[in-house]
Motif scaffolding. Sequence first.
Motif, PDB file in Angstrom:
ATOM      1  N   ALA A 281      12.988  10.382 -29.454  1.00  0.00           N
ATOM      2  CA  ALA A 281      11.815   9.699 -30.004  1.00  0.00           C
ATOM      3  C   ALA A 281      11.913   8.236 -29.601  1.00  0.00           C
ATOM      4  CB  ALA A 281      11.787   9.838 -31.527  1.00  0.00           C
ATOM      5  N   VAL A 282      11.203   7.871 -28.544  1.00  0.00           N
ATOM      6  CA  VAL A 282      11.375   6.542 -27.935  1.00  0.00           C
ATOM      7  C   VAL A 282      10.215   5.638 -28.329  1.00  0.00           C
ATOM      8  CG1 VAL A 282      11.722   5.270 -25.790  1.00  0.00           C
ATOM      9  CG2 VAL A 282      12.598   7.613 -26.008  1.00  0.00           C
ATOM     10  N   GLY A 283      10.500   4.725 -29.251  1.00  0.00           N
ATOM     11  CA  GLY A 283       9.502   3.778 -29.719  1.00  0.00           C
ATOM     12  C   GLY A 283       9.928   2.354 -29.452  1.00  0.00           C
ATOM     13  N   GLY A 284       8.948   1.483 -29.243  1.00  0.00           N
ATOM     14  CA  GLY A 284       9.239   0.062 -29.058  1.00  0.00           C
ATOM     15  C   GLY A 284       9.660  -0.257 -27.643  1.00  0.00           C
ATOM     16  N   PHE A 285      10.896   0.072 -27.308  1.00  0.00           N
ATOM     17  CA  PHE A 285      11.383  -0.157 -25.955  1.00  0.00           C
ATOM     18  C   PHE A 285      12.596   0.720 -25.687  1.00  0.00           C
ATOM     19  CE2 PHE A 285      13.254  -3.478 -28.721  1.00  0.00           C
ATOM     20  CZ  PHE A 285      14.601  -3.165 -28.604  1.00  0.00           C
ATOM     21  N   ALA A 286      12.818   0.983 -24.407  1.00  0.00           N
ATOM     22  CA  ALA A 286      14.058   1.593 -23.908  1.00  0.00           C
ATOM     23  C   ALA A 286      14.474   0.746 -22.715  1.00  0.00           C
ATOM     24  CB  ALA A 286      13.838   3.043 -23.504  1.00  0.00           C
ATOM     25  N   LEU A 287      15.631   0.114 -22.815  1.00  0.00           N
ATOM     26  CA  LEU A 287      16.074  -0.823 -21.786  1.00  0.00           C
ATOM     27  C   LEU A 287      17.418  -0.380 -21.218  1.00  0.00           C
ATOM     28  CD1 LEU A 287      15.333  -4.187 -23.676  1.00  0.00           C
ATOM     29  CD2 LEU A 287      13.787  -2.850 -22.225  1.00  0.00           C
ATOM     30  N   GLY A 288      17.596  -0.474 -19.906  1.00  0.00           N
ATOM     31  CA  GLY A 288      18.881  -0.195 -19.278  1.00  0.00           C
ATOM     32  C   GLY A 288      19.425   1.164 -19.662  1.00  0.00           C
ATOM     33  N   GLY A 289      20.596   1.150 -20.301  1.00  0.00           N
ATOM     34  CA  GLY A 289      21.206   2.390 -20.743  1.00  0.00           C
ATOM     35  C   GLY A 289      20.366   3.141 -21.756  1.00  0.00           C
ATOM     36  N   GLY A 290      19.421   2.449 -22.393  1.00  0.00           N
ATOM     37  CA  GLY A 290      18.492   3.140 -23.290  1.00  0.00           C
ATOM     38  C   GLY A 290      17.598   4.100 -22.532  1.00  0.00           C
ATOM     39  N   VAL A 291      17.202   3.710 -21.311  1.00  0.00           N
ATOM     40  CA  VAL A 291      16.468   4.630 -20.446  1.00  0.00           C
ATOM     41  C   VAL A 291      17.358   5.811 -20.086  1.00  0.00           C
ATOM     42  CG1 VAL A 291      15.297   4.915 -18.228  1.00  0.00           C
ATOM     43  CG2 VAL A 291      15.008   2.795 -19.519  1.00  0.00           C
ATOM     44  N   GLY A 292      18.625   5.512 -19.769  1.00  0.00           N
ATOM     45  CA  GLY A 292      19.574   6.571 -19.432  1.00  0.00           C
ATOM     46  C   GLY A 292      19.778   7.557 -20.563  1.00  0.00           C
ATOM     47  N   LEU A 293      19.889   7.045 -21.790  1.00  0.00           N
ATOM     48  CA  LEU A 293      20.044   7.917 -22.953  1.00  0.00           C
ATOM     49  C   LEU A 293      18.819   8.793 -23.124  1.00  0.00           C
ATOM     50  CD1 LEU A 293      21.480   8.863 -25.535  1.00  0.00           C
ATOM     51  CD2 LEU A 293      20.540   6.848 -26.697  1.00  0.00           C
ATOM     52  N   ALA A 294      17.642   8.221 -22.972  1.00  0.00           N
ATOM     53  CA  ALA A 294      16.412   8.995 -23.145  1.00  0.00           C
ATOM     54  C   ALA A 294      16.309  10.108 -22.102  1.00  0.00           C
ATOM     55  CB  ALA A 294      15.195   8.079 -23.069  1.00  0.00           C
ATOM     56  N   VAL A 295      16.540   9.773 -20.816  1.00  0.00           N
ATOM     57  CA  VAL A 295      16.371  10.790 -19.773  1.00  0.00           C
ATOM     58  C   VAL A 295      17.495  11.825 -19.803  1.00  0.00           C
ATOM     59  CG1 VAL A 295      15.047   9.254 -18.286  1.00  0.00           C
ATOM     60  CG2 VAL A 295      17.526   9.446 -17.946  1.00  0.00           C
ATOM     61  N   GLY A 296      18.561  11.551 -20.549  1.00  0.00           N
ATOM     62  CA  GLY A 296      19.596  12.556 -20.749  1.00  0.00           C
ATOM     63  C   GLY A 296      19.172  13.640 -21.723  1.00  0.00           C
ATOM     64  N   CYS A 297      18.131  13.366 -22.501  1.00  0.00           N
ATOM     65  CA  CYS A 297      17.629  14.344 -23.471  1.00  0.00           C
ATOM     66  C   CYS A 297      16.709  15.354 -22.773  1.00  0.00           C
ATOM     67  CB  CYS A 297      16.888  13.625 -24.597  1.00  0.00           C
ATOM     68  SG  CYS A 297      17.955  12.528 -25.586  1.00  0.00           S
TER      69      CYS A 297
END
Length: 209
Positions: free
Chosen positions: A71-87
């Motif tokens: 559930a990606v709200g607000g922003f996904a930056l750097g490793g946050g993008v990596g964490l999201a696309v790992g799902c």
Amino acid sequence: LMAAFDSAFAQIDHDDGVAGAVISAVAPGFCAGSDLKELATMNIAQMCHHEAETARVVRAIGYLEKPVVAAVGGFALGGGVGLAVGCDLIVTHPECRWHMPEVPNGWLPPWALASLSARIGPVAARRLVWASEPVMGTEAYHLGLADYLVPQSDVENEAIAVAERLAKLPRVAVASTKRFFAASVNGGAEASDMLANRVFTENCHDDAS
């Protein structure tokens, strides 16, 4: 945080009472990536090991028997993008800011490039990694970076609803589907992460000199 994720993933994968999971965050955003203050306490070798361990934990999501929704709200930056696309699936909103600031800071992102490419293709992934401008949620959805686009206030509820719909399906079939596609979606991720980490190390040494 990554150690906590590692433990939680192991628990839910062996818990018959769990049929799916949602990764979400409190405002203002989903994840800003690595803690730069933490990294500042490490030498280059320690920092690269830290990133490799983070990559290992996130890659494990692809091999869980249960589906995991981000559930990606607000922003996904750097490793946050990596964490999201790992799902397995991603829910976001039109105003969400997706940005990978590593290249503007002088280095290649040290992991998640294979997972990103599996989602949106290598050409679009390269543009996102170059990070000359952020990608907003609507474009992320159209690129295939996100699977569901809803109003910001509905992101977490929609992610839970997606996980609940999957949880109502026959569990063996859901797990088998994830297992069948794992090689296509995640098969090259470990080798890609190892290569990216080596390049990241070289970039860090170049910057240090």
